[in-house]
Each structure stands twice: as C-alpha cells, then as structure tokens.
Design an enzyme around this catalytic site. Sequence first.
Site, short mmCIF file in Angstrom:
data_model
loop_
_atom_site.label_atom_id
_atom_site.label_comp_id
_atom_site.label_asym_id
_atom_site.label_seq_id
_atom_site.Cartn_x
_atom_site.Cartn_y
_atom_site.Cartn_z
N ASP A 179 0.83 -1.21 0.00
CA ASP A 179 0.00 0.00 0.00
C ASP A 179 0.86 1.26 0.00
OD1 ASP A 179 0.93 -0.73 2.52
OD2 ASP A 179 -0.73 0.19 3.59
N HIS A 180 2.16 1.09 -0.22
CA HIS A 180 3.11 2.19 -0.13
C HIS A 180 2.93 3.24 -1.23
CE1 HIS A 180 4.68 -1.32 1.88
NE2 HIS A 180 5.61 -0.62 2.49
N VAL A 214 0.47 4.99 -2.06
CA VAL A 214 -0.23 6.18 -1.56
C VAL A 214 0.69 6.97 -0.64
CG1 VAL A 214 -2.11 7.00 -0.08
CG2 VAL A 214 -2.56 5.26 -1.81
N TYR A 272 0.64 1.37 15.36
CA TYR A 272 2.00 1.87 15.48
C TYR A 272 2.09 3.01 16.50
CZ TYR A 272 2.71 -0.56 11.01
OH TYR A 272 2.79 -1.51 10.02
N LYS A 331 -1.15 -5.92 13.60
CA LYS A 331 0.18 -5.75 13.03
C LYS A 331 0.93 -4.75 13.89
CE LYS A 331 2.69 -4.24 8.89
NZ LYS A 331 2.61 -3.83 7.48
N GLY A 336 7.65 -5.12 8.87
CA GLY A 336 9.03 -5.27 8.42
C GLY A 336 9.89 -4.06 8.69
N GLY A 337 9.25 -2.90 8.81
CA GLY A 337 10.01 -1.69 9.08
C GLY A 337 10.80 -1.20 7.88
N GLY A 364 6.80 -5.56 3.84
CA GLY A 364 6.67 -4.96 2.52
C GLY A 364 7.98 -4.74 1.81
#
Length: 261
Positions: free
Chosen positions: A25-26, A28, A142, A173, A198-199, A226
């Site tokens: 989804d990165h 965006v 987060y 997550k 995954g960071g 990701g």
Amino acid sequence: MNQGKTRRLKRIFQQDNRTVIVPMDHGVTIGPIQGIINMQQIINQLLKGGVDAILVHKGIAKNVDAGNAGLIVQLSAMSNLSPNINGKVQVCTVQEAIRIGADAVSVHVNIGAQDEDKMLKNLGKVANQCDLYGMPLLAMMYPRGPKIQNEHAPDVVAHAARIGAELGADIIKANYTGNIETFKAVVESCPVPMVIAGGPKCKTPQEILQTAHDSVKAGAAGLSIGRNVFQHENPTLIVKALRNIVHGNVSVEQALKVLGE
C-alpha cells in the site's frame, strides 16, 4: 467468531494458523517506489514464492489478479506530502472491500499522534461494520507521536497492540521489539493473533530473516513485510525463505540457503 470471518481467515492463514503477508500500500504513502511500479509483475513474483496474502489499496485490488493469495484491502491513507502524515483517514469502506472480493480489511492507527482520537473512533466504527459483514479486520497499530521516544519499546508496542485488540481487531500488526523475550511478553498481552511489521529496508536479507525467525519463536502468528520483500533482488526467493521460517520452522541459516547465501 462468525462463519464469514472464519472462512475468510482461512484464505489468509494456513492450517498452522500462521501467515506471510506482503503489504504493498506504499504507493499512496510514498509513491510508486522501486518494486511496486508494475503491480501485477510483483504480485506474480510473490505468488511464485507462495505468499499467503497481499495487502493493497482498493484501486490496485480492482486491477490485479491476486491468484490464490488472500486479498486484504487497506482502508486508511495519507501521503508523506501531507503536513499531518500521521493522521490516517478512511478512504475505502468495508462494503467496497466486499464488492472487490476482499478476504480482510486493514485500518492503520498511529497511537500517540495528534489525531489519535479520530483514528480510534474510526477503528471502532470499522470493527463494528466488520462484525456485521463477517469481514476480518487487521489493525496496524503503530506508536507514533511526540510522546513516543522509541517506536519499538516493549511497553508502547504492547499498549498499541492491546488498544487494537480491545477495540475489535481480529489481527494486530505491530513493530517487533528487538528480542524474543520482550516480544513474547507483548504477544501474551494481546488476545488476538499478531503479525510483525518489516520496518525500514534492511541492509542484508539475514536481518529480516532473523527478525522473522525470532518473532515467530516469540509467538507471532506471522509476518506483514513490505519493502524488505518487494524491493529484494529476487522477491520470489525471499518469500520462499520467509515461508520456510514461518511455516517450516527452519533456522535462519537454512532459510539463507534458499537465497543461495
């Protein structure tokens, strides 16, 4: 849990109740970066590796073939061009995700951010809709904000994860805390399955494989990684290596052999 959620979750989790999810989804948040320029191409590579599920926004979900992988549709968004990047807003409904054929939906909440109240209100609303429609809900929880000194600190990771579970998420997550002992305590304090983020991009494949191995050993139900997958030089092989760790309980050394290292 209702039958709809149970059936859909079986498309994301394997019989061992573990999963390897690749979020993409990165586009965006940070744009069409390396690895996700051609979405069908990268999805095909992940499918060859045996990915259990992918996570994308609704527009991508409408235009790609996810094969036999589970489909998770992201409901939250905000670009890094915004002055309030941590203020995620809802851009897709549960009903839209159902029409697309989603197996689950995802909501992103930044605990400690300026607009935490709005994001929590939205999480509660989406959780109710998911219960009504039998749709599993993954909450990305987060710790991010002015009071957060360390996003991987066990106490804030545990707090954020617990908030997501308390408000109705089926999967959490969260950030990995850095070692097995502290993350085991986080998992034990969260009443629903947890997958790790995954960071940032790791310097070596061994780093992400070690994190995957240790998090599963601590009790995580799997991974949602990701950039360290879709930006790897061979996404198919890194997925296979991660699957071997998550579903096969192999060592990091054995998983590295899949990569030819």
